[in-house]
Enzyme design. Structure first.
Site, PDB file in Angstrom:
ATOM      1  N   THR A 247      -1.725  -4.143  29.497  1.00  0.00           N
ATOM      2  CA  THR A 247      -1.260  -5.526  29.357  1.00  0.00           C
ATOM      3  C   THR A 247      -2.198  -6.399  28.510  1.00  0.00           C
ATOM      4  O   THR A 247      -1.743  -7.308  27.815  1.00  0.00           O
ATOM      5  CB  THR A 247      -1.033  -6.160  30.747  1.00  0.00           C
ATOM      6  OG1 THR A 247      -2.146  -5.847  31.598  1.00  0.00           O
ATOM      7  CG2 THR A 247       0.226  -5.620  31.403  1.00  0.00           C
TER       8      THR A 247
ATOM      9  N   ARG B  42      41.121 -14.516  30.246  1.00  0.00           N
ATOM     10  CA  ARG B  42      40.205 -13.894  29.287  1.00  0.00           C
ATOM     11  C   ARG B  42      39.745 -14.874  28.210  1.00  0.00           C
ATOM     12  O   ARG B  42      40.265 -15.968  28.085  1.00  0.00           O
ATOM     13  CB  ARG B  42      40.892 -12.665  28.675  1.00  0.00           C
ATOM     14  CG  ARG B  42      41.142 -11.572  29.730  1.00  0.00           C
ATOM     15  CD  ARG B  42      41.980 -10.443  29.154  1.00  0.00           C
ATOM     16  NE  ARG B  42      41.448 -10.022  27.877  1.00  0.00           N
ATOM     17  CZ  ARG B  42      42.156  -9.414  26.927  1.00  0.00           C
ATOM     18  NH1 ARG B  42      43.433  -9.166  27.119  1.00  0.00           N
ATOM     19  NH2 ARG B  42      41.594  -9.073  25.788  1.00  0.00           N
TER      20      ARG B  42
ATOM     21  N   ARG C  23      11.667   4.024  34.509  1.00  0.00           N
ATOM     22  CA  ARG C  23      12.326   4.151  35.818  1.00  0.00           C
ATOM     23  C   ARG C  23      13.765   3.629  35.832  1.00  0.00           C
ATOM     24  O   ARG C  23      14.503   3.884  36.777  1.00  0.00           O
ATOM     25  CB  ARG C  23      11.487   3.447  36.898  1.00  0.00           C
ATOM     26  CG  ARG C  23      10.320   4.313  37.370  1.00  0.00           C
ATOM     27  CD  ARG C  23       9.396   3.559  38.298  1.00  0.00           C
ATOM     28  NE  ARG C  23       8.563   2.624  37.564  1.00  0.00           N
ATOM     29  CZ  ARG C  23       7.757   1.723  38.142  1.00  0.00           C
ATOM     30  NH1 ARG C  23       7.719   1.637  39.467  1.00  0.00           N
ATOM     31  NH2 ARG C  23       7.013   0.919  37.416  1.00  0.00           N
TER      32      ARG C  23
ATOM     33  N   ASP D 115      10.060  -8.303  32.710  1.00  0.00           N
ATOM     34  CA  ASP D 115      10.815  -7.646  33.791  1.00  0.00           C
ATOM     35  C   ASP D 115      10.764  -8.450  35.085  1.00  0.00           C
ATOM     36  O   ASP D 115      10.963  -7.918  36.173  1.00  0.00           O
ATOM     37  CB  ASP D 115      10.318  -6.205  34.008  1.00  0.00           C
ATOM     38  CG  ASP D 115       8.892  -6.124  34.529  1.00  0.00           C
ATOM     39  OD1 ASP D 115       8.210  -7.173  34.611  1.00  0.00           O
ATOM     40  OD2 ASP D 115       8.451  -5.009  34.856  1.00  0.00           O
TER      41      ASP D 115
ATOM     42  N   LEU E 289       5.560 -10.290  27.583  1.00  0.00           N
ATOM     43  CA  LEU E 289       5.245  -8.868  27.387  1.00  0.00           C
ATOM     44  C   LEU E 289       6.479  -8.019  27.674  1.00  0.00           C
ATOM     45  O   LEU E 289       7.023  -8.041  28.784  1.00  0.00           O
ATOM     46  CB  LEU E 289       4.098  -8.434  28.291  1.00  0.00           C
ATOM     47  CG  LEU E 289       2.784  -9.231  28.177  1.00  0.00           C
ATOM     48  CD1 LEU E 289       1.664  -8.536  28.946  1.00  0.00           C
ATOM     49  CD2 LEU E 289       2.373  -9.418  26.704  1.00  0.00           C
ATOM     50  N   ALA E 290       6.923  -7.295  26.665  1.00  0.00           N
ATOM     51  CA  ALA E 290       8.159  -6.521  26.803  1.00  0.00           C
ATOM     52  C   ALA E 290       8.042  -5.158  26.133  1.00  0.00           C
ATOM     53  O   ALA E 290       9.036  -4.559  25.739  1.00  0.00           O
ATOM     54  CB  ALA E 290       9.320  -7.298  26.192  1.00  0.00           C
ATOM     55  N   ALA E 291       6.796  -4.668  26.020  1.00  0.00           N
ATOM     56  CA  ALA E 291       6.614  -3.410  25.299  1.00  0.00           C
ATOM     57  C   ALA E 291       6.478  -2.206  26.213  1.00  0.00           C
ATOM     58  O   ALA E 291       6.280  -1.085  25.757  1.00  0.00           O
ATOM     59  CB  ALA E 291       5.385  -3.512  24.388  1.00  0.00           C
ATOM     60  N   GLY E 292       6.602  -2.435  27.524  1.00  0.00           N
ATOM     61  CA  GLY E 292       6.516  -1.306  28.447  1.00  0.00           C
ATOM     62  C   GLY E 292       7.707  -0.386  28.246  1.00  0.00           C
ATOM     63  O   GLY E 292       8.677  -0.736  27.585  1.00  0.00           O
TER      64      GLY E 292
ATOM     65  N   ASN F  13      57.437 -24.175  31.099  1.00  0.00           N
ATOM     66  CA  ASN F  13      57.518 -23.246  32.222  1.00  0.00           C
ATOM     67  C   ASN F  13      57.730 -21.837  31.685  1.00  0.00           C
ATOM     68  O   ASN F  13      58.672 -21.584  30.935  1.00  0.00           O
ATOM     69  CB  ASN F  13      58.681 -23.639  33.137  1.00  0.00           C
ATOM     70  CG  ASN F  13      58.671 -22.784  34.390  1.00  0.00           C
ATOM     71  OD1 ASN F  13      58.002 -23.098  35.359  1.00  0.00           O
ATOM     72  ND2 ASN F  13      59.407 -21.679  34.357  1.00  0.00           N
TER      73      ASN F  13
END
Ligand code: UD1
Ligand code: CA
Length: 451
Positions: free
Chosen positions: A83, A317, A17, A107, A10-13, A361
């Site tokens: 939910t 990098r 905050r 979350d 569930l990720a639709a909230g 070197n």
């Protein structure tokens, strides 16, 4: 034979905050999106199908899911009505799936595979819920058990009476059940409660009404703590870092001051690697046995061979590959460069887009001039070459094996093996010049003081 498994995340909230333009579930813990953690744990339990319930218009979330799992994994909850409503949005994506269904929140990034396995093992005829005992039960839903430890229902904090509020066993949000039963029950959930939302937690009571028996398992509080704001994000990060440090040390890595080393989720350190304080591992770092990373070095996208010595104050990098026994000293930056066994760049250099042979070197202050403002060009340095201090290598350029460049040279043309390249003005010496200069100055000074 274990039953086939599916996971709905569930990720639709709204994640308000976080106060962020980036959707909450894409904020990172240990360098990986929280949604990515949920997907990875779903994969780790062998889920045959994974569906992510997203808000409409959350394009970056959709793109993320598309990249990780494909288009078919995206389910849209048109309005966030709770939910239970969110789980129903996944129904058509689950299609005719038959087996066990686990629901995860996007979350809650720190749940371990074993914990979900325990939860699935507690499953009988009803649903099973992952419980935990937080220090502050506060706003969490409470697990109401009967005398023989079977789960009767879950009451949300806002709907709980005084006695129920004293229950310390709380709902983590992770839940599982037989897919067909679970989805049928969730379809029967109403919204007659304090928030006017469809609560997934109501399926527990509905299962009991059908004569089913629910189970539950327990998780450590730090494992299921939900991330709502930045402070909780930092707490989750701290838990991740603590785990990563412990697991590195368990694998035979020495961390002089573990709390001062920062890992990425995919950092791989072999045994007998030593890491000094202040080291930060970005994504994609792999270090072979016996290498030492000295203090305050920053590494990302690098593969390091055995017994190398890196830093202090080194910056490695992406695209960097070091053979064994390579030495990178202080204030050296290396990007997209391969260095053969025993090659050294001990001080103050920039090496970008380069191929550096074994035992070469690189003198202090050497710079590969790899960029003209439009394109990048390659520098090739043969094995055993000796690049004099403060050489500017203007790419594309090749220095043959065993060749030397004179200190301070600007090298614009290829150098043959075993040759010496000098690319600087010839030194001129004027005998007695300083004596004459000072005499002139002194004469001028005594004249002004007489005036
Ligand atoms: C929920 C549980 C509570 C539990 C707590 C644990 C319910 C009714 N309550 O409360 O028992 O103790 O989690 O953290 O389930 N979401 C949607 N669509 C919606 C609403 C939510 O996709 O319409 C998603 C959110 O993105 C989030 C998850 O569901 O990932 C939980 O929603 P949230 O509103 O945070 O639930 P809580 O109030 O914390
Ligand atoms: Ca929550």
């Amino acid at each position: 034979m274990t039953r086939s498994r599916a996971v709905v995340i569930l990720a639709a909230g709204q994640g308000t905050r976080m106060k962020s333009t980036l959707p909450k579930v894409l904020h990172k813990v240990g360098g990986r999106e929280m949604l990515g953690w949920a997907i990875s744990v779903a994969r780790s339990i062998g889920a045959a199908r994974i569906v992510v319930v997203c808000a409409p218009g959350a394009d970056v979330v959709h793109n993320y899911v598309r990249k990780e799992l494909g288009e078919a994994a995206i389910a849209i909850q048109s309005v966030p009505l709770g939910t239970a409503h969110a789980l129903l949005a996944a129904k058509s994506a689950l299609g005719d799936f038959d087996g066990d269904l686990a629901v995860l929140f996007a979350d809650t990034p720190l749940i371990k595979r074993e914990t979900i396995e325990n939860l699935l093992a507690s499953l009988t005829s009803g649903v099973s819920v992952l419980g935990f005992e937080p220090e502050e039960p506060g706003a969490y839903g409470r697990l109401v058990l009967d005398g023989d430890g079977s789960l009767l229902r879950i009451v949300e904090a806002k709907d709980a009476g005084e006695e129920e509020k004293r229950i310390t066993l709380c709902n983590s949000g992770v839940m599982c059940g037989d897919a067909q039963t679970f989805l049928r029950l969730v379809g029967a959930v109403g919204n007659n409660n304090a928030k006017g939302e469809y609560y997934i937690t109501d399926v527990v009571g509905l299962a009991v009404k059908e004569g089913r028996r629910n189970g539950f398992a327990r998780a450590a509080a730090e494992e299921v703590a939900g991330v709502n704001g930045r402070a909780e994000l930092a707490e989750a990060e701290a838990v991740f870092q603590a785990r990563a440090r412990t697991s590195a040390m368990d694998g035979g890595v020495t961390l002089r001051s573990p709390e001062d080393v920062f890992f990425n989720w995919d950092t791989e350190l072999a045994n007998d690697v030593i890491v000094e304080p202040g080291v930060i591992f970005g994504p994609g770092v792999r270090i072979a046995a016996g290498s030492i990373i000295r203090g305050f070095s920053h590494l990302e996208g690098v593969v390091i061979g055995e017994n190398c010595e890196i830093g202090p104050f080194a910056r490695l990098r992406p695209g960097t590959q070091l053979g064994s026994k390579v030495k990178i000293g202080n204030f050296v930056e290396v990007k997209k460069t391969h260095m053969g066994e025993g090659a050294k760049a001990s001080h103050l250099s920039y090496l970008g887009d380069a191929e550096i042979g074994a035992a070469a070197n690189i003198g202090a202050g050497t710079i590969t001039c790899n960029y003209d403002g439009y394109d990048k060009f390659k520098t090739v340095i043969g094995p055993g070459a000796f690049i004099g201090s403060n050489t500017a290598l203007v790419a594309p350029v090749t220095i043959g094996s065993g060749a030397y460049t004179g200190s301070g040279s600007v090298v614009t043309h290829d150098v043959e093996p075993d040759a010496l390249a000098l690319g600087r003005a010839r030194q001129e010496v004027k005998l007695g010049w300083a004596t004459r200069f000072r005499a002139g100055k002194r004469a001028a000074q005594s004249k002004t003081s007489e005036d």
